[in-house]
Structure formats: structure tokens, C-alpha cells
Design a protein around this motif. Structure first.
Motif, PDB file in Angstrom:
ATOM      1  N   ARG A  27       0.851  -1.191   0.000  1.00  0.00           N
ATOM      2  CA  ARG A  27       0.000   0.000   0.000  1.00  0.00           C
ATOM      3  C   ARG A  27       0.882   1.234   0.000  1.00  0.00           C
ATOM      4  O   ARG A  27       1.869   1.282   0.729  1.00  0.00           O
ATOM      5  CB  ARG A  27      -0.867   0.073   1.268  1.00  0.00           C
ATOM      6  N   GLU A  28       0.496   2.232  -0.781  1.00  0.00           N
ATOM      7  CA  GLU A  28       1.231   3.507  -0.782  1.00  0.00           C
ATOM      8  C   GLU A  28       0.637   4.407   0.296  1.00  0.00           C
ATOM      9  O   GLU A  28      -0.561   4.643   0.316  1.00  0.00           O
ATOM     10  CB  GLU A  28       1.072   4.218  -2.129  1.00  0.00           C
ATOM     11  N   LEU A  29       1.506   4.883   1.197  1.00  0.00           N
ATOM     12  CA  LEU A  29       1.057   5.862   2.183  1.00  0.00           C
ATOM     13  C   LEU A  29       1.683   7.201   1.810  1.00  0.00           C
ATOM     14  O   LEU A  29       2.451   7.287   0.861  1.00  0.00           O
ATOM     15  CB  LEU A  29       1.550   5.500   3.583  1.00  0.00           C
ATOM     16  N   ALA A  49       5.542   6.870   2.354  1.00  0.00           N
ATOM     17  CA  ALA A  49       5.966   5.565   2.858  1.00  0.00           C
ATOM     18  C   ALA A  49       5.136   4.475   2.178  1.00  0.00           C
ATOM     19  O   ALA A  49       4.199   4.764   1.435  1.00  0.00           O
ATOM     20  CB  ALA A  49       5.798   5.492   4.372  1.00  0.00           C
ATOM     21  N   GLN A  50       5.525   3.231   2.422  1.00  0.00           N
ATOM     22  CA  GLN A  50       4.766   2.098   1.904  1.00  0.00           C
ATOM     23  C   GLN A  50       4.566   1.092   3.017  1.00  0.00           C
ATOM     24  O   GLN A  50       5.424   0.943   3.876  1.00  0.00           O
ATOM     25  CB  GLN A  50       5.562   1.388   0.803  1.00  0.00           C
ATOM     26  N   GLU A  51       3.419   0.408   2.962  1.00  0.00           N
ATOM     27  CA  GLU A  51       3.181  -0.691   3.893  1.00  0.00           C
ATOM     28  C   GLU A  51       3.205  -2.002   3.128  1.00  0.00           C
ATOM     29  O   GLU A  51       2.619  -2.090   2.043  1.00  0.00           O
ATOM     30  CB  GLU A  51       1.797  -0.554   4.545  1.00  0.00           C
ATOM     31  N   ILE A  52       3.833  -3.013   3.705  1.00  0.00           N
ATOM     32  CA  ILE A  52       3.770  -4.362   3.160  1.00  0.00           C
ATOM     33  C   ILE A  52       2.816  -5.141   4.073  1.00  0.00           C
ATOM     34  O   ILE A  52       3.015  -5.183   5.288  1.00  0.00           O
ATOM     35  CB  ILE A  52       5.162  -5.043   3.154  1.00  0.00           C
ATOM     36  N   VAL A  53       1.788  -5.710   3.465  1.00  0.00           N
ATOM     37  CA  VAL A  53       0.695  -6.283   4.247  1.00  0.00           C
ATOM     38  C   VAL A  53       0.482  -7.751   3.879  1.00  0.00           C
ATOM     39  O   VAL A  53       0.465  -8.100   2.692  1.00  0.00           O
ATOM     40  CB  VAL A  53      -0.628  -5.526   3.978  1.00  0.00           C
TER      41      VAL A  53
END
Ligand SMILES: Cc1cc2nc3c(=O)[nH]c(=O)nc-3n(C[C@H](O)[C@H](O)[C@H](O)COP(=O)(O)OP(=O)(O)OC[C@H]3O[C@@H](n4cnc5c(N)ncnc54)[C@H](O)[C@@H]3O)c2cc1C
Ligand SMILES: Nc1ncnc2c1ncn2[C@@H]1O[C@H](COP(=O)(O)O)[C@@H](O)[C@H]1O
Lengths: 250, 329
Positions: free
Chosen positions: A158-160, A163-167
Motif C-alpha cells: 500500500r502507498e502511504l 511511505a509504503q506498507e507491506i501487508v
């Protein structure tokens, strides 16, 4: 895998909208409609999973009046297997009402994966996917820009803001699709022919009483006509002066 | 029932600016409702409790602190359950979230769990009779809707940057609470949050945004834009889709219909044509400046100030002039 994709028919945004005589709807005259881009990317994601997993089936669902059958056919011509129209005279603005009507259908399907777009440009609200996930009690990852599925488990990005989240998530799950996940394929001529024969079921929508109502639509205030300060680097001192004294942002 | 709930967005142990905006908005709404209390919920890993006094400064009467070692990353399921439980027991008239990546993920889930509707990207709000009436851009901002929310609680997510965080100190009574579910039991797990370039200002939070388009010709020429941003000192760098599609900048820098929404004090468009899809993401900026060599480029129609010229000539000169101006301040 059994995959469902919820798709919405939306107007092309590259126009000047006019407000209808009722003041609460957009004048439909002269608008061109097509599948929401985010939903086309969701269909593409489903088709790529189908290509990798033999025996998969992709179901496309749209809520709205009969014209949404065109949108469903478009997804069928890309390669989806069957369509369901959840028939309603009008698509309400209330995302909860839409999510309830869609999840009533989705919960009967036994899907491994349910895909939505991140947002529809006409509502510009971006809520139906996560609301449906809650109503279904399923794990949900929103606004994904990458996806891998293996052994009943998924990983998404996910693009924040900055930053990015790996889920990681288990199946079955609900995902909403952001830009960057893929590029949607165009329907081939063969696909368009095949789509005509694919099954399209029509079922009535169970639309709850809306809790939010549009009272008025307006065009945004036009920006005050700006001015060309000058040409080339020679105009920089005047620009800086205006930013300091007039706009007061420097 | 005139208390208002606010969700304070965090990343790690940092409170995000949109979180302070949510508290400020909740304060404004509680005051409009005749002086109800603002209850702000702060969720995060050990260390987050230290931020509670700051939240009181912005107008929270009660700060609910949920500190847990399992919350180093955002956990959608823990946040949803914890917020929804608190809202059920709290009896709030309204709840305020942020229209950010996290807020867009959390707010609709909480609303669905409470069985109420939601409006995101809210520009302003008023109480009218029994309804909360909000303004919300539709059709990528080309139409503005006035929407009445009859649901109670009324759940809204504010657009970033439309309400400036304002100090309005209240008692700020701290209540410690536990997550409603064990973070270890969540089905969806954020296993990593990758920060893109440490310490840089975020696009939605920066008072100044400098965006580059295809007119910059190549990825390395963004150096010029970054130099201008550095001269301002409070600027973030964005881009058009033409640029992110070509991989010159990450997708997260894209401003527009399918990218980020920004409304800074000052927006400078460098070598950007001004396609509708781009304008959708920045047209509500306070002051817009455009530099483009084509005097007929559509960006000039929305720009307060335009310079017709070559970016390779104008931007370095502007950078120099901004540096000078900042020196004399
Ligand atoms: C569904 C959809 C969604 C989209 N979403 C987005 C979105 O979210 N964000 C977005 O930005 N776009 C989006 N787009 C793309 C959008 O339509 C445009 O293609 C894009 O914004 C153009 O980017 P640009 O201005 O950088 O490039 P161009 O349109 O190519 O413009 C480049 C400009 O630079 C100028 N120029 C060139 N050289 C120089 C020079 N040396 N000095 C000064 N000026 C120079 C040119 O005159 C020109 O005006 C979307 C499109 C679609 C169909
Ligand atoms: N009428 C509809 N029929 C089917 N899917 C829909 C409909 N409205 C919204 N959706 C889905 O929900 C997503 C988000 O829409 P929205 O909440 O309106 O921004 C869309 O991208 C679609 O996947």
C-alpha cells in the motif's frame, strides 16, 4: 479460485459538468460513460490470477440501472466469466447502502477474493470496498499497488504518504485496487464476440434507506483569472515580489 | 449527546499533522454543538503516551491512549475494533477522521461496524437542525456537493490542510485503554512500513508544494526542483502522472485524480501542461504559480502567477531569488 469484482459505470471526467434542473444531480446530457479505471485494474488483477490458477472463475457485479449491463459486458469482453446486475433505478450516493446491497449478493458466492476499486471518481468517496468487507466480516486491505497470492495467503503493498506498507492477509479477503497495480488489457475482437454469450444474471437490489442525502450540487468557484508575470528568467524578481507582498507566501 | 470523537493519526510514535487537524476540527464541531467534550483516541507502540499532553493542547478534553507493543505498524483490525468499541460505549454525536491513506482505510470500516454512513474528503461542516451538513467534492472536484448526514454518530473524514491545527488547550484528561483485540490475533498484518526518504515533508502536509512534469525531460532534472524546494525549506516535491509512469518519481509522489490531493499555501507547477486529471489534485491550492514555455498551456488558466519560459532557465533563477529572500527574513 473464485473471484468477484465489483465494477461501477462512471462518466468520463474530462468535461465541464452541468448541474441538473433539480440542483441535486449532474446533467447526464452529453456525458460519456465507461468502467471506473480503478475497477478495470481490479478486473485485470482478477484475470491475471485466473491465468495463473487453472479452473478459476471471475464474476463481475455492478449495481445500477440496465445501462450498467454495458459495463459488465466490457469486463466480460476483457475475459471475465459471468456477470450479475444488482438492479436499482439509481445508484445512491450513500456508500453504506451500496455496500449492503453488494454484500448481500457477495456473501452467497463463496468467493476466495473480492476486488473493488479504491474509489469511484463520481462519488469521490472511496468507501464501498472497506464497508462491504466489514459487513462480510472478511479481512481487507485497501488501496493496493502490488499483489501476490500463494498457498491461500496474500501479500500486498500500500502507498502511504511518503511511505509504503507491506501487508499479509489470509484468503478469503477483500481488496481495493489503487493505480500502479497493473495496466488493464483492452478487449479483443474475439473477447467482445465471446462476451455476448456469457451469462449475465439480473437480481433486484435491496437498498436500505439512505442516511445521507445530497442537498445541493454546485460548480466550484472559478479561480480568479491569473496573470502572466512575464517571460523567462527576467520575470523572476517580479514573481518573487508578488509572492512576498501580494500572496504573502514567501 | 454532543460529545465528539476524534481519531488521532499516528505513524510509529509520531502524531501526524492530520491527527492534530482532526482534534482541531472536533473541537470546532463540539463548540458548534454547544460545548460538548472532545474525546481523542491515540493508538500506537510504547512511547505514544508521551504525545497525550500535546493532544490536550489542541482541544481534547479526554485523551484515550492505547499503547501496545504489537502496534509498531498500523493494524487495521485492531484500530477498527478499538475505535468502534469506544464509539459504541461513548455515545458520540459525531466522529472525525482524516482523509489520508490510514483514515481512508479505517473510517469506512468503523462506520460500517456501527451501521452508519460516512462522507470522506470533507471541506467544511455546519450543524443544521438535526443534521450535520458537509461540503464534499464530487466528480474529482469539478462539482461540490452539500450533503446532509442524518446518521448518528455522523462519521466524516476531513480533507488534509483545510483546517489549520489550532491550540485551544483543554483539561486533556488521559485515560489508558487496551486494544479491543490482541494485535497478535489480527488476520491482516502490516509486516513492514517502509519510510520513503527519512525526514522529508509529506506532500499533504507541506505548506509549499513544487511539482514537476514532463517538461523537465529526465529524472535527473528533478534535482532542480529539489533545489527549489530546499530553498523554500518548507516544501515537498510532487509530480504528474506522465512523470511517475516513466518511473522518474515514485507513484506516491503523483498529484491528481488518481494520485494525491494537495492544497498547500503555494503550489508551483514546473513544466506541467495542466491536464484536468492533474488539476483535480491541486486546484484548491491557495496560490498557484506555473512555469511553462507554452503560453497556451491550460495550467495558466488556474495559475495566479505565470512565467512563460524555459524551466531550465527560470527555475535556477527562482531558486537563487528564493534563497536570497529567505536570507533577509
Ligand atoms: C484516468 C486518468 C487519470 C489520470 N490521473 C492523473 C493524475 O492523477 N495526475 C496527473 O498528473 N495526471 C493524470 N493523468 C494524466 C494526464 O491526463 C496528463 O497526461 C498528465 O498530467 C500530463 O503530465 P505533464 O503535464 O507532466 O506532461 P505534458 O502534458 O506532456 O506536459 C508537459 C508540459 O511541459 C511544457 N514544457 C516542455 N518543455 C519545457 C521547458 N523546457 N520549459 C518549460 N516548459 C516545458 C510543455 O509545454 C507542456 O505543457 C490521468 C489520465 C487519465 C486518463
Ligand atoms: N454501483 C456500484 N456497483 C458496483 N460496484 C460499485 C458501485 N459503486 C461503487 N462500487 C465499488 O466500490 C468502489 C469504490 O466506490 P466509492 O466508494 O463510490 O468510491 C468502486 O471502485 C467499485 O469497485
Amino acid at each position: 479460485m473464485k473471484i468477484a469484482v465489483c465494477v461501477k459505470r462512471v462518466p468520463d471526467m474530462d468535461v465541464r459538468f452541468r448541474i441538473g434542473a433539480d440542483n441535486i444531480s449532474v446533467d447526464q446530457g452529453g456525458l460519456k460513460f465507461d468502467i471506473n479505471d480503478f475497477d478495470a485494474w481490479a478486473v485485470e488483477a482478477a484475470l491475471q490470477l485466473k491465468d495463473k490458477n487453472a479452473g478459476s472463475e471471475v464474476t463481475v457485479i455492478s449495481l445500477g440501472p440496465d445501462v450498467v449491463q454495458e459495463t459488465i459486458r466490457k469486463a466480460l469482453s476483457m475475459g471475465a466469466d459471468r456477470g450479475i446486475q444488482i438492479k436499482a433505478d439509481k445508484v445512491p450516493f450513500d456508500g453504506l447502502a451500496i455496500a449492503k446491497a453488494l454484500s448481500a449478493e457477495l456473501k452467497t458466492g463463496g468467493y476466495d477474493l473480492i476486488l473493488f476499486g479504491k474509489m469511484s471518481p463520481d462519488s469521490s468517496n472511496g468507501v464501498v470496498g472497506p464497508m462491504a468487507a466489514e459487513l462480510l466480516g472478511l479481512p481487507c486491505v485497501t488501496a493496493i499497488s502490488s499483489l501476490e497470492i500463494a498457498n491461500g495467503k496474500g501479500t500486498a503493498k500500500r502507498e502511504l504518504e511518503g511511505a509504503q506498507e507491506i501487508v499479509e492477509f489470509p484468503l478469503p479477503a477483500v481488496l481495493t485496487v489503487d493505480e500502479g497495480l497493473n495496466a488493464a488489457r483492452l478487449p479483443s475482437l474475439k473477447g467482445i464476440m465471446a462476451a455476448k454469450k456469457k451469462p449475465l444474471q439480473i437480481k433486484p437490489a435491496l437498498l436500505a434507506e439512505p442516511q445521507i442525502t445530497v442537498r445541493k450540487l454546485e460548480l466550484p468557484a472559478e479561480r480568479k483569472a491569473g496573470r502572466i508575470v512575464g517571460e523567462g528568467a527576467a520575470a523572476v524578481p517580479e514573481l518573487v515580489r508578488l509572492l512576498q507582498t501580494e500572496a504573502k507566501v514567501l | 449527546m454532543s460529545n465528539v470523537f476524534a481519531f488521532v493519526e499516528t505513524r510509529g510514535t509520531d502524531v501526524r499533522k492530520v491527527g492534530l487537524e482532526a482534534v482541531t476540527a472536533a473541537r470546532m464541531l463540539a463548540d458548534k454543538l454547544g460545548g460538548g467534550e472532545v474525546h481523542a483516541l491515540l493508538l500506537g507502540p510504547p512511547g505514544i503516551a508521551a504525545k497525550a499532553s500535546q493532544i490536550g493542547q489542541y482541544g481534547a478534553d479526554v485523551i484515550i491512549v492505547v499503547e501496545h507493543a504489537g502496534l509498531a505498524n498500523y493494524s487495521p483490525e485492531v484500530a477498527t475494533a478499538t475505535v468502534a468499541d469506544r464509539m459504541k460505549s461513548g455515545g458520540y454525536r459525531a466522529a472525525i477522521f482524516s482523509t489520508s491513506a490510514q483514515g481512508r482505510d479505517l473510517a469506512p470500516r468503523v462506520a460500517a461496524r456501527l451501521g452508519v454512513s460516512i462522507v470522506t474528503d470533507v471541506l467544511s461542516f455546519e450543524i443544521e437542525g438535526d443534521s450535520l451538513v458537509v461540503r464534499h467534492p464530487m466528480n474529482i472536484g469539478k462539482v461540490i456537493a452539500t450533503i446532509a448526514i442524518a446518521a448518528k454518530p455522523a462519521v466524516i473524514a476531513m480533507r488534509p490542510n483545510v483546517i489549520a491545527p489550532a491550540q485551544n488547550a483543554k483539561a486533556g484528561r488521559v485515560e489508558n485503554a487496551q486494544p479491543a483485540i490482541d494485535p497478535a490475533s489480527a488476520r491482516v498484518k502490516v509486516i513492514e512500513t517502509r519510510q520513503g526518504g527519512g525526514g522529508k515533508l509529506d506532500l499533504a502536509e507541506a505548506p509549499v508544494v513544487i511539482a514537476g512534469g514532463r517538461g523537465l525531460k529526465a529524472a535527473e532534472n528533478f534535482k532542480m526542483v529539489e533545489d527549489l524546494a530546499a530553498a523554500f525549506g518548507n516544501a515537498a516535491v510532487g509530480a504528474t502522472r506522465a512523470v511517475t509512469d516513466d518511473g522518474w518519481r515514485p507513484h506516491s509522489d503523483q498529484i491528481g485524480q488518481t494520485g494525491r490531493l494537495v492544497s498547500p499555501q503555494l503550489y508551483i507547477a514546473v513544466g506541467i501542461s495542466g491536464a484536468v486529471q492533474h488539476l483535480a489534485g491541486m486546484r484548491t491550492s491557495n496560490t498557484i504559480v506555473a512555469v511553462n514555455r507554452d503560453k497556451d498551456a491550460p495550467i495558466f488558466k488556474v495559475a495566479d502567477y505565470g512565467i512563460v519560459g524555459d524551466v531550465f532557465e527560470v527555475i535556477p533563477a527562482l531558486t537563487e531569488a528564493v534563497r536570497e529572500a529567505k536570507k533577509h527574513h
